[in-house]
Design a protein around this motif. Structure first.
Motif, short mmCIF file in Angstrom:
data_model
loop_
_atom_site.label_atom_id
_atom_site.label_comp_id
_atom_site.label_asym_id
_atom_site.label_seq_id
_atom_site.Cartn_x
_atom_site.Cartn_y
_atom_site.Cartn_z
N PHE A 123 51.90 -41.47 7.39
CA PHE A 123 51.31 -41.25 8.71
C PHE A 123 49.85 -41.68 8.80
CE2 PHE A 123 54.88 -38.34 8.44
CZ PHE A 123 55.44 -38.40 9.70
N SER A 129 53.55 -41.68 13.64
CA SER A 129 53.66 -40.47 14.46
C SER A 129 53.94 -40.82 15.92
CB SER A 129 52.37 -39.64 14.35
OG SER A 129 52.44 -38.52 15.20
N THR A 133 57.36 -39.91 18.01
CA THR A 133 57.23 -39.10 19.24
C THR A 133 57.83 -39.83 20.43
OG1 THR A 133 55.23 -38.01 18.40
CG2 THR A 133 55.58 -37.98 20.79
N ASP A 157 51.61 -34.31 6.15
CA ASP A 157 51.23 -34.89 7.43
C ASP A 157 52.33 -34.74 8.47
OD1 ASP A 157 48.70 -35.50 6.67
OD2 ASP A 157 48.96 -37.68 6.65
N ALA A 158 53.60 -34.87 8.05
CA ALA A 158 54.70 -34.67 8.99
C ALA A 158 54.63 -33.27 9.59
CB ALA A 158 56.04 -34.89 8.29
N TYR A 161 51.71 -33.02 12.03
CA TYR A 161 51.95 -33.71 13.30
C TYR A 161 53.05 -33.05 14.13
CZ TYR A 161 48.84 -37.70 12.54
OH TYR A 161 47.74 -38.50 12.37
#
Length: 207
Positions: A123, A129, A133, A157-158, A161
């Motif tokens: 990311f 990301s 999205t 990071d997943a 986010y």
């Protein structure tokens, strides 16, 4: 404080999020450097690659997006910053290096996304990301190399986010079982659900 790790965390860090409704399968850095015994990045991760490839086959059959990451640097390493400066084996990831090629048996299809990065997380510094999205993806099924490095960074990071991170233990590998197991344990405790290949296969097939 309990000497038993599981007992120490029981009732504190053993919650599960569960699977999402619209996942993407992410294969992190399955490149030749980890499979070439002559390379200092070599790890014994053939079984983990085989597990990931089986999941790709299910994802393709079920219409689940498949995303691949690799690490690619300018030939000077200038865009690698402190990571390139610290981790000397990253010299094998400069553009054009055969060690940066996909591992044998792994070939992204034309409709599958490849995210090239310079840092551990899939990311950080990428459009991943935003892409997820925009596609309505709510969860990422993470596989790849190495568990203690780029898999963990991508997992954290997943979570940060807002995606549900699902880490497939059988499809993640490392140079040694100690950092592999420690990081699986910690990710499962704080950021992700760590599952088996069988469990995630059954979930994917149910979609």
């Amino acid at each position: 404080m309990s000497d038993n790790l599981d007992a120490n965390y029981a009732g504190v860090y053993n919650n599960r999020i569960g699977f999402g409704k619209k996942p993407a399968l992410v294969l992190i850095d399955f490149v030749e450097a980890y499979f070439d015994p002559e390379c200092d990045l070599y790890a014994d991760v053939e079984d983990e690659l085989a597990s990931a490839i089986r999941l790709v086959e299910i994802a393709r059959a079920k219409g689940i997006p498949v995303i691949y990451t690799n690490v690619v640097y300018n030939k000077t390493g200038f865009n690698g910053g402190r990571f390139f400066q610290k981790a000397k084996p990253l010299r094998h990831m400069v553009e054009g290096s055969p060690l940066g090629a996909w591992a044998k048996g792994l070939a992204p299809a034309e409709n599958e996304l490849v995210v090239s990065k310079q840092y551990p997380s899939a990311f950080f510094g990428t459009s991943l990301s935003s892409t997820l999205t925009a596609a309505g993806i709510d969860s990422v099924i993470l596989t790849g190399l190495t568990t203690s490095g780029c898999v963990r960074a991508s997992c954290v990071d997943a979570c940060s986010y807002g995606f549900i991170p699902i880490v497939v233990a059988d499809a993640c590998g490392d140079r040694h079982e100690a950092p592999h197991n420690a990081n699986l344990f910690d990710m499962n405790a704080k950021y992700a659900d760590v599952v088996s290949e069988q469990e995630v296969s059954e979930y994917m097939n149910s979609l």
